[in-house]
Design an enzyme around this catalytic site. Structure first.
Site, short mmCIF file in Angstrom:
data_model
loop_
_atom_site.label_atom_id
_atom_site.label_comp_id
_atom_site.label_asym_id
_atom_site.label_seq_id
_atom_site.Cartn_x
_atom_site.Cartn_y
_atom_site.Cartn_z
N ARG A 191 0.82 -1.22 0.00
CA ARG A 191 0.00 0.00 0.00
C ARG A 191 0.85 1.27 0.00
O ARG A 191 1.96 1.27 0.53
CB ARG A 191 -1.03 0.00 1.12
CG ARG A 191 -0.62 -0.39 2.49
CD ARG A 191 -1.79 -0.14 3.45
NE ARG A 191 -2.47 -1.35 3.88
CZ ARG A 191 -2.09 -2.05 4.96
NH1 ARG A 191 -1.07 -1.68 5.68
NH2 ARG A 191 -2.76 -3.14 5.30
N ARG A 264 5.67 -28.29 5.64
CA ARG A 264 6.81 -27.62 6.24
C ARG A 264 6.59 -27.63 7.74
O ARG A 264 5.46 -27.39 8.21
CB ARG A 264 6.89 -26.17 5.72
CG ARG A 264 8.17 -25.46 6.11
CD ARG A 264 9.36 -26.02 5.40
NE ARG A 264 10.57 -25.21 5.63
CZ ARG A 264 11.79 -25.71 5.54
NH1 ARG A 264 11.98 -27.00 5.26
NH2 ARG A 264 12.83 -24.93 5.72
#
Ligand code: UDP
Length: 384
Positions: A191, A264
């Site tokens: 942003r 993971r």
């Protein structure tokens, strides 16, 4: 837990034919599903192989500080219904996640915003920042990004990618950014305002009193047995209920018949320090490949704690093996293809519901898990 012990645990249920649901896993999915079904008069037996309820949102109280035992959990959602749902069980504080990232000795704000761009290039206005990023996107980006690296270069350009994404990502996932799916990086906002809020969602916070409060509320009045391995007692347990809700690993459920899915794992190193403020922020990320952990969490800052001591956790990503917890599904092409085969099997089941991060092999956040459990419970109860 031995079978005889499980049986004596269930003794008060002797007169009853069977539970309506056996729910494997007392995490968010299992707890929400059990809560909803119980509300409608169904009977549920929830089991978990761990010694506690709550799955990965479980917190441990260390002298007044709630430790997120399985990694930082920050609740956020755009969905008012989900926000109201969790607020039934406890109030939420006004914590806003604003992680810091350290890269080559310098500190940067996350997510990628005007503060980050100022720290990187000294720019002061959105126009200046956009000019640099657009130029880099035009040079290094691609029209249809096929992997995480291409996606990142197309979203934020080369400098942000190289300073704050590449090494963190490769350490986190144990794979090259080129081998990872692009959706992972789309989780992070970009942003052009000076706004360090990591999430764009309307509602955000940490439950006052920790996540255990929510789990206790969800499972109130429901039979839960911990420290049971479902697979070791499968026939016995399946016989105790009419339907099964399974929230564990879907490939394990089907005996790895299409091969193992990759996950993971993480290792957490906790330290109690006799000082009141170690790093001044709940989350500090370490981008550099040479640092073996991805982030340090200082738990007290999630709840604005004023204790004299503090507890920090270093989060080390690790290769997953079957003796470790599976934290993240690795949703690359090969794994997705395998998962689709397992999913097809699951769709043929008439008495089994699969749900949650591991059973759906999906990188769900908490609010998404809750939405999915509510939806599946509603469907099960005959709603649309
Ligand atoms: N990420 C990154 N740099 C950071 C933080 C995140 O490149 O400093 C990338 C990384 O690939 C990570 C993904 O963004 O896996 C999602 O990060 P998030 O913080 O949402 O992950 P989680 O908290 O679920 O581990």
């Amino acid at each position: 837990m031995e079978l005889s012990e499980i049986n004596s645990n269930l003794v008060e249920n002797k007169s009853m034919k069977k539970y309506d649901y056996l729910i494997v896993g007392a995490g968010l999915f299992g707890s929400v599903f059990a809560h909803e079904m119980t509300k409608k008069g169904k009977t549920c037996l929830v089991i978990d192989k761990r010694a506690h309820k709550g799955g990965n949102v479980f917190c441990e109280d260390v002298d007044g500080i709630n430790i997120h035992k399985y990694g930082a959990h920050i609740f956020h959602t755009n969905n008012k219904k989900i926000w109201d749902y969790v607020n039934q069980f406890t109030e939420f504080n006004n914590y806003i996640n604003s992680p810091i990232s350290i890269s080559k000795g310098k500190m940067y704000n996350l997510p990628f915003n005007m503060n980050t761009f100022h720290q990187l290039w000294g720019v002061k206005t959105p126009k200046e920042a956009k000019a640099i990023i657009e130029e880099q996107i035009n040079t290094f980006g691609s029209k249809s990004p096929k992997n995480l690296e291409e996606q990142a270069l197309s979203l934020v350009g080369k400098d942000v990618y190289e300073t704050l994404i590449k090494e963190y990502t490769e350490k986190q996932w144990g794979k090259k950014a080129k081998e990872l799916p692009s959706f992972i990086i789309k989780r992070l906002p970009v942003r052009y305002t000076f706004n360090n809020n990591y999430f764009n969602d309307k509602y955000q916070g940490i439950p006052v009193g920790g996540y255990n409060k929510i789990i206790e509320g969800l499972l109130k009045g429901i039979k839960v047995i911990t420290e049971i391995d479902f697979f070791e007692n499968k026939d016995f347990l399946m016989n105790k209920a009419n339907k099964l809700v399974f929230t564990g690993k879907i490939d394990e459920f089907y005996d790895y018949q299409f091969g193992k899915l990759e996950y993971r794992s993480l290792r957490f190193e906790n330290e109690r320090l006799e000082e009141d403020n170690f790093q001044g922020n709940a989350v500090v990320n370490y981008n550099d490949a040479e640092v073996p952990y991805t982030r340090i969490i200082e738990h007290k800052h999630f709840e604005f704690g004023s204790q004299k001591h503090t507890v920090i956790t270093k989060e080390y990503p690790e290769e997953w093996t079957s003796d470790k917890e599976a934290y993240y599904p690795i949703n690359n092409k090969e794994n997705q293809e395998k998962y689709i085969q397992y999913k097809k099997c699951s769709e043929l089941e008439t008495n089994i519901i699969f749900g949650g991060r591991l059973a759906e092999y999906k990188y769900y956040d908490m609010h998404q898990i809750i939405a999915s459990a509510l939806e599946k419970a509603k469907k099960e109860l005959g709603g649309n």
